[in-house]
Write an enzyme that holds these catalytic residues in place. Structure first.
Site, short mmCIF file in Angstrom:
data_model
loop_
_atom_site.label_atom_id
_atom_site.label_comp_id
_atom_site.label_asym_id
_atom_site.label_seq_id
_atom_site.Cartn_x
_atom_site.Cartn_y
_atom_site.Cartn_z
N VAL A 61 4.72 9.64 1.33
CA VAL A 61 5.19 10.71 0.46
C VAL A 61 6.04 10.44 -0.73
CG1 VAL A 61 6.99 12.62 0.52
CG2 VAL A 61 5.36 12.46 2.54
N TYR A 62 6.43 9.20 -0.57
CA TYR A 62 7.02 8.47 -1.66
C TYR A 62 6.23 8.21 -2.87
CZ TYR A 62 9.75 4.80 -4.30
OH TYR A 62 10.49 4.29 -5.27
N ASN A 63 5.04 7.55 -2.32
CA ASN A 63 3.63 7.35 -3.11
C ASN A 63 3.49 8.42 -4.00
OD1 ASN A 63 2.73 4.53 -1.16
ND2 ASN A 63 3.74 4.41 -3.23
#
Length: 280
Positions: free
Chosen positions: A149-151
């Site tokens: 999700v960060y990516n």
């Protein structure tokens, strides 16, 4: 360093804080945002009217962001550089994350920067130009286990900024995407949030991210050198599209981009084989 007026989101810590300190020490004016006004009382006491601070949480929505950006340009008269810096990291396998965590991450790291940019562009266009600096990460081009999700947010904002740069070039507005590697900004210990772990992922690659808050993990980048490099882009006649900072950032992205190009080339025959006959 020429003296300018800068708008920076998230100046309470990390790159945003150090950038504000360096710019103010150099005689620049800074308009910054924080979630807690008390976090920058020391800066306000030291720099007086050359620092204006507004409370802003990027998850509060487009209207809240627009209100602050409008006030910033009204206060400053002209803003030369807009820096989308505020953000944080959310880590864990997607199955470990809650829907609320995912939405909050995307609203902060992706929608927040999009909304700040949308609100600022009319002013930059009307005043005849300016710069936008988007603080991303090497994770905007390379992926790691436990960072899906960060990516997603970082890849999304890089795509948005790359396309927006094409839209804004005719108006003299330059866009630079900054991709730092590890640095002693407090991101790991303060800016990183971990999902509740599931035993099913113990011992898998996704579980490695659980060590991110370990203070013994080394950092490669020098924060002051990184911030100086970001600031220096504004003195260049043309804004560099991307700025990798740190040897680890360079290495991670080089490996990822080389692999992606290889994957593309391996599928060239299939890609061409799906054309209509007349297209060849």
């Amino acid at each position: 360093m020429s003296q300018r007026t800068w708008f920076i989101t998230g100046i309470s810590s990390g790159f945003g804080r150090r950038m504000a300190e360096i710019l103010l020490a150099g005689g620049n004016r800074v308009v910054g945002t924080v979630r807690d006004l008390d976090s920058v009382k020391d800066l306000q006491a030291s720099h007086g009217d050359r620092l204006a601070v507004y409370r802003l949480d990027l998850t509060e929505g487009a209207q809240a962001i627009t209100t602050v950006v409008d006030a910033a340009f009204k206060t400053a008269g002209r803003i030369d550089v807009v820096v989308n810096n505020a953000g944080y990291g959310l880590f864990g396998a997607v199955e470990e994350l809650t829907d609320e965590q995912i939405v909050h991450q995307i609203e902060t790291n992706l929608l927040g920067s999009i909304r700040v940019t949308r609100a600022a562009v009319p002013y930059l266009r009307t005043q005849g130009g300016g710069r936008i600096i988007q603080v991303s990460t090497y994770g905007g081009q390379a992926t790691n286990p436990g960072a899906s999700v960060y990516n997603a947010g970082k890849w999304g904002i890089e795509g948005f900024m790359e396309a927006t740069a094409l839209d804004l070039a005719p108006f003299g507005i330059g866009v630079t995407i900054v991709e730092p590697g590890s640095a002693g900004t407090g991101f790991r210990t303060g800016g990183a949030r971990l999902a509740e772990p599931l035993a099913a992922y113990d011992g898998t690659p996704a579980a490695m991210v659980r060590r991110i808050k370990d203070p013994s993990l080394p950092s490669v980048g020098d924060v002051d050198k990184m911030v100086a490099a970001m600031i220096a882009t504004v003195d260049q006649p043309e804004a560099p599209r991307r700025l990798a900072l740190g040897s680890d950032s360079y290495r991670y992205m080089h490996v990822a981009l080389t692999a992606r190009l290889g994957e593309l080339e391996s599928g060239k025959e299939t890609a061409f084989s799906t054309d209509l006959p007349e297209a060849g």
